[in-house]
Design a protein around this motif. Structure first.
Motif, mmCIF file in Angstrom:
data_model
loop_
_atom_site.group_PDB
_atom_site.id
_atom_site.type_symbol
_atom_site.label_atom_id
_atom_site.label_comp_id
_atom_site.label_asym_id
_atom_site.label_seq_id
_atom_site.Cartn_x
_atom_site.Cartn_y
_atom_site.Cartn_z
ATOM 1 N N GLY A 37 0.866 -1.019 -0.092
ATOM 2 C CA GLY A 37 0.111 0.120 -0.031
ATOM 3 C C GLY A 37 1.026 1.355 0.043
ATOM 4 O O GLY A 37 0.564 2.093 -0.991
ATOM 5 N N PRO A 38 1.714 1.317 0.919
ATOM 6 C CA PRO A 38 2.496 2.667 0.882
ATOM 7 C C PRO A 38 3.412 2.903 -0.479
ATOM 8 O O PRO A 38 3.477 3.924 -0.747
ATOM 9 N N ILE A 39 4.002 1.644 -0.972
ATOM 10 C CA ILE A 39 4.863 1.885 -2.068
ATOM 11 C C ILE A 39 3.904 2.400 -3.318
ATOM 12 O O ILE A 39 4.318 3.127 -3.913
ATOM 13 N N THR A 40 2.798 1.615 -3.320
ATOM 14 C CA THR A 40 1.942 2.047 -4.310
ATOM 15 C C THR A 40 1.467 3.446 -4.378
ATOM 16 O O THR A 40 1.576 4.146 -5.237
ATOM 17 N N ASN A 41 1.154 4.028 -3.218
ATOM 18 C CA ASN A 41 0.794 5.347 -3.077
ATOM 19 C C ASN A 41 1.964 6.138 -3.413
ATOM 20 O O ASN A 41 2.027 7.268 -4.008
ATOM 21 N N PHE A 42 3.230 5.974 -3.066
ATOM 22 C CA PHE A 42 4.430 6.592 -3.319
ATOM 23 C C PHE A 42 4.764 6.538 -4.725
ATOM 24 O O PHE A 42 4.985 7.838 -5.038
ATOM 25 N N ILE A 43 4.686 5.682 -5.448
ATOM 26 C CA ILE A 43 5.001 5.793 -6.869
ATOM 27 C C ILE A 43 3.889 6.515 -7.719
ATOM 28 O O ILE A 43 4.122 7.280 -8.669
ATOM 29 N N ASN A 44 2.665 6.428 -7.066
ATOM 30 C CA ASN A 44 1.521 6.994 -7.710
ATOM 31 C C ASN A 44 1.637 8.562 -7.686
ATOM 32 O O ASN A 44 1.363 9.292 -8.409
#
Length: 131
Positions: free
Chosen positions: A114-121
Protein backbone atom coordinates in the motif's frame (compact mmCIF):
# COMPACT_ATOMS: atom_id res chain seq x y z
CA UNK A 1 6.74 -7.90 -6.06
CA UNK A 2 6.07 -5.70 -9.06
CA UNK A 3 3.98 -2.53 -8.86
CA UNK A 4 3.30 -0.26 -11.81
CA UNK A 5 1.70 3.16 -12.32
CA UNK A 6 -0.59 3.88 -15.27
CA UNK A 7 0.98 5.87 -18.13
CA UNK A 8 0.89 9.62 -17.48
CA UNK A 9 1.01 12.20 -20.23
CA UNK A 10 3.67 14.89 -19.69
CA UNK A 11 3.76 18.13 -21.69
CA UNK A 12 7.49 17.83 -22.36
CA UNK A 13 9.53 15.97 -24.94
CA UNK A 14 11.04 12.66 -23.90
CA UNK A 15 14.46 14.37 -23.89
CA UNK A 16 13.28 17.12 -21.50
CA UNK A 17 11.59 14.62 -19.17
CA UNK A 18 14.62 12.31 -19.22
CA UNK A 19 16.99 15.19 -18.40
CA UNK A 20 14.71 16.31 -15.55
CA UNK A 21 14.68 12.82 -14.01
CA UNK A 22 18.39 12.25 -14.67
CA UNK A 23 19.18 15.05 -12.19
CA UNK A 24 18.50 13.38 -8.84
CA UNK A 25 18.05 16.80 -7.17
CA UNK A 26 14.73 17.09 -9.03
CA UNK A 27 13.25 14.12 -7.16
CA UNK A 28 12.75 16.42 -4.16
CA UNK A 29 10.13 18.29 -6.25
CA UNK A 30 8.30 15.01 -6.93
CA UNK A 31 8.18 13.71 -3.36
CA UNK A 32 4.90 13.37 -1.43
CA UNK A 33 3.88 16.02 1.09
CA UNK A 34 4.64 13.68 4.00
CA UNK A 35 8.37 13.70 3.27
CA UNK A 36 10.39 14.22 6.44
CA UNK A 37 13.90 14.23 4.95
CA UNK A 38 15.59 14.67 1.57
CA UNK A 39 19.35 14.83 1.13
CA UNK A 40 21.60 14.69 -1.95
CA UNK A 41 24.45 12.23 -1.34
CA UNK A 42 26.18 12.63 -4.72
CA UNK A 43 25.56 13.24 -8.42
CA UNK A 44 23.64 9.99 -8.73
CA UNK A 45 22.39 9.29 -5.21
CA UNK A 46 19.90 10.71 -2.71
CA UNK A 47 18.35 9.82 0.63
CA UNK A 48 14.75 10.40 1.58
CA UNK A 49 12.39 9.51 4.37
CA UNK A 50 8.63 9.68 4.60
CA UNK A 51 6.97 10.19 7.98
CA UNK A 52 6.71 6.84 9.76
CA UNK A 53 9.01 5.05 7.31
CA UNK A 54 12.75 4.29 7.44
CA UNK A 55 15.26 6.32 5.43
CA UNK A 56 15.85 5.03 1.91
CA UNK A 57 18.89 5.72 -0.28
CA UNK A 58 18.31 5.57 -4.03
CA UNK A 59 21.15 5.43 -6.53
CA UNK A 60 21.03 5.78 -10.33
CA UNK A 61 21.72 2.27 -11.65
CA UNK A 62 20.98 2.45 -15.37
CA UNK A 63 20.32 5.13 -17.98
CA UNK A 64 19.05 4.70 -21.53
CA UNK A 65 18.91 8.21 -23.01
CA UNK A 66 15.41 9.58 -23.44
CA UNK A 67 13.59 6.31 -22.74
CA UNK A 68 14.53 4.73 -19.40
CA UNK A 69 16.07 5.50 -16.01
CA UNK A 70 16.53 2.92 -13.27
CA UNK A 71 17.05 3.90 -9.64
CA UNK A 72 17.91 1.19 -7.17
CA UNK A 73 18.25 0.76 -3.47
CA UNK A 74 21.78 1.49 -2.27
CA UNK A 75 21.28 -1.12 0.47
CA UNK A 76 21.54 -4.84 -0.13
CA UNK A 77 19.22 -5.46 2.84
CA UNK A 78 16.17 -4.35 0.89
CA UNK A 79 17.00 -4.73 -2.82
CA UNK A 80 14.57 -3.04 -5.20
CA UNK A 81 14.49 -0.90 -8.32
CA UNK A 82 12.33 1.99 -9.45
CA UNK A 83 12.23 2.33 -13.23
CA UNK A 84 10.91 5.30 -15.19
CA UNK A 85 9.86 4.25 -18.69
CA UNK A 86 9.53 7.22 -21.05
CA UNK A 87 7.80 7.07 -24.42
CA UNK A 88 7.78 9.98 -26.85
CA UNK A 89 4.28 10.74 -28.11
CA UNK A 90 5.15 13.88 -30.10
CA UNK A 91 7.87 16.55 -30.15
CA UNK A 92 6.32 18.22 -27.10
CA UNK A 93 4.58 15.34 -25.31
CA UNK A 94 5.75 12.14 -23.70
CA UNK A 95 4.31 9.42 -21.50
CA UNK A 96 5.91 8.00 -18.39
CA UNK A 97 5.15 5.07 -16.17
CA UNK A 98 6.97 3.96 -13.03
CA UNK A 99 7.70 0.35 -12.17
CA UNK A 100 8.75 -0.72 -8.67
CA UNK A 101 10.30 -4.20 -8.41
CA UNK A 102 11.68 -5.85 -5.32
CA UNK A 103 11.98 -9.20 -3.64
CA UNK A 104 10.35 -9.31 -0.24
CA UNK A 105 9.00 -12.05 1.97
CA UNK A 106 5.21 -12.38 2.06
CA UNK A 107 4.79 -10.51 5.36
CA UNK A 108 6.98 -7.59 4.28
CA UNK A 109 5.22 -7.51 0.90
CA UNK A 110 1.81 -7.18 2.54
CA UNK A 111 3.07 -4.38 4.81
CA UNK A 112 4.70 -2.27 2.10
CA UNK A 113 2.43 -2.81 -0.91
CA UNK A 114 0.00 0.00 0.00
CA UNK A 115 2.60 2.62 0.99
CA UNK A 116 4.80 1.85 -2.04
CA UNK A 117 1.82 1.98 -4.43
CA UNK A 118 0.82 5.37 -2.97
CA UNK A 119 4.42 6.59 -3.19
CA UNK A 120 4.97 5.73 -6.87
CA UNK A 121 1.52 7.07 -7.81
CA UNK A 122 2.37 10.36 -6.07
CA UNK A 123 5.71 10.59 -7.90
CA UNK A 124 3.91 9.98 -11.19
CA UNK A 125 1.12 12.49 -10.42
CA UNK A 126 3.65 15.12 -9.35
CA UNK A 127 5.53 14.72 -12.65
CA UNK A 128 2.45 15.93 -14.53
CA UNK A 129 2.38 19.07 -12.33
CA UNK A 130 6.11 19.78 -11.89
CA UNK A 131 8.05 18.86 -15.00
Amino acid sequence: MKLETPNKSINKSSKELYEFLEDVKNFEKLMPENISKFEILGEDKFLFALKGMPEIVLKMKEKTPYSKLVLGSASDKVPFTLTANINEVSESTSEVNLVFEGEFNAMMGMMIKGPITNFINTLSDNMTKTV
